[in-house]
Every structure is written in structure tokens, then in C-alpha cells.
Scaffold this active site. Structure first.
Site, PDB file in Angstrom:
ATOM      1  N   CYS A   1       0.847  -1.185   0.000  1.00 59.36           N
ATOM      2  CA  CYS A   1       0.000   0.000   0.000  1.00 59.36           C
ATOM      3  C   CYS A   1       0.887   1.241   0.000  1.00 59.36           C
ATOM      4  CB  CYS A   1      -0.904  -0.001   1.231  1.00 59.36           C
ATOM      5  SG  CYS A   1      -1.848   1.514   1.441  1.00 59.36           S
TER       6      CYS A   1
ATOM      7  N   CYS B   1       0.220   3.227   3.527  1.00 62.32           N
ATOM      8  CA  CYS B   1       0.605   2.752   4.865  1.00 62.32           C
ATOM      9  C   CYS B   1       1.661   1.647   4.841  1.00 62.32           C
ATOM     10  CB  CYS B   1      -0.613   2.265   5.648  1.00 62.32           C
ATOM     11  SG  CYS B   1      -1.207   0.630   5.169  1.00 62.32           S
TER      12      CYS B   1
ATOM     13  N   CYS C   1      -7.403  -0.682   0.923  1.00 65.09           N
ATOM     14  CA  CYS C   1      -6.465  -1.275   1.876  1.00 65.09           C
ATOM     15  C   CYS C   1      -7.224  -1.582   3.166  1.00 65.09           C
ATOM     16  CB  CYS C   1      -5.325  -0.294   2.149  1.00 65.09           C
ATOM     17  SG  CYS C   1      -4.235  -0.812   3.488  1.00 65.09           S
TER      18      CYS C   1
ATOM     19  N   CYS D   1      -5.549   0.888   6.211  1.00 64.66           N
ATOM     20  CA  CYS D   1      -5.649   2.353   6.273  1.00 64.66           C
ATOM     21  C   CYS D   1      -6.831   2.888   5.477  1.00 64.66           C
ATOM     22  CB  CYS D   1      -4.352   3.009   5.823  1.00 64.66           C
ATOM     23  SG  CYS D   1      -4.070   2.936   4.049  1.00 64.66           S
TER      24      CYS D   1
ATOM     25  N   CYS E   1      -8.246  -4.537 -10.313  1.00 67.06           N
ATOM     26  CA  CYS E   1      -7.771  -3.473 -11.196  1.00 67.06           C
ATOM     27  C   CYS E   1      -7.296  -2.333 -10.302  1.00 67.06           C
ATOM     28  CB  CYS E   1      -8.935  -3.041 -12.093  1.00 67.06           C
ATOM     29  SG  CYS E   1      -8.513  -1.775 -13.281  1.00 67.06           S
TER      30      CYS E   1
HETATM   31 ZN   LIG Z   1      -2.834   1.045   3.485  1.00 63.09          ZN
END
Ligand SMILES: [Zn+2]
Length: 134
Positions: free
Chosen positions: A51, A54, A99, A102, A123
Site C-alpha cells: 500500500c 501505509c 487497503c 488504512c 484493477c
Molecule cells: Zn494502506
């Protein structure tokens, strides 16, 4: 650069100082980068995609495939790292992916297109993820 849970930004202002304007728009405002412009569209490098906001590990390069849709595509996520949310914006019924830690926007997930045996396409905006090469 994985953040501890207690280091996660809580407000837009805190996110803004951590992210570029483009990252902020996509991750925190559910924006979409233009197709074929992202840095990972054609990437074949082995590694793990984190991510961008985060640092949580989200996708393995083993699940990345060529969808020719203009965005990085994965037929699976690392278990428990991506959450799915119904998205009825733009007059379409789609499933948004974020995510799990976060809550940042990653892209959308589609099923039944037949690209791979898993029949699933996550995607993902390149700007939402960061590759850590193996
Ligand atoms: Zn994250």
C-alpha cells in the site's frame, strides 16, 4: 516503510503531508489514474506490492497478469489485506477495493471476465501501490 497502526494519519491534513497530490487524490478521494499512465502497468519484476499510503503488503507479483486494460491487474490479493465495498458511483454497480488497514482506495475488483483460472481481476491504480522487488 510500513507504518505502525498508531502512526496512521487520521485526517486529510495528515494524509496530505505524507502523499503527493496525485497519491492523495487516488488513495484518499477514490480517484483513478488515466489508463496506461501508471508506472506498474507492464511491470514484470518479481516482488511484493505494498500500500502506497501505509506500507501494508497487498499483492504478490505472482498474481499479476496482462489484462490489457491499462492498469496493473492481479487475480488475487494477499489474504485479509484488501477489503471490498459496493460502489454505485457513475451509474455502475462495481466493487471498490481498499487497503484493509488504512482504508485507502486501490481500485476495483471484477469477476467473471475469464482472464485467469481464478476469474478475478483486481484493477489497481499504480499510484496506490509500491513495488518492493524480491
Ligand atoms: Zn494502506
Amino acid at each position: 516503510m510500513s507504518l505502525d497502526d498508531n502512526e496512521l494519519p487520521r485526517t486529510d491534513e495528515e494524509w496530505r503531508v505524507r502523499l503527493t497530490p496525485e497519491e492523495f487524490h487516488v488513495l484518499r478521494e477514490a480517484g483513478t489514474e488515466r489508463p496506461w499512465t501508471g508506472e506498474y502497468v507492464d511491470t514484470k519484476t518479481q516482488g511484493v506490492y505494498h500500500c502506497r499510503a501505509c506500507g501494508l503488503e497487498l499483492f504478490s507479483s505472482d498474481t499479476k497478469f496482462d489484462s490489457h486494460c491499462g492498469w496493473p491487474s492481479f487475480d488475487d490479493a494477499i489474504p485479509g489485506r484488501v477489503k471490498e465495498i459496493e460502489d454505485r458511483s457513475l451509474g455502475m454497480a462495481r466493487t471498490e477495493i481498499r487497503c484493509a488497514r488504512c482504508d485507502s482506495h486501490l481500485g476495483h475488483v471484477f469477476h467473471g471476465e475469464g482472464f485467469t483460472p481464478k476469474d478475478t481481476r483486481h484493477c489497481v491504480n499504480s499510484v496506490s501501490i509500491k513495488l518492493e522487488p524480491r
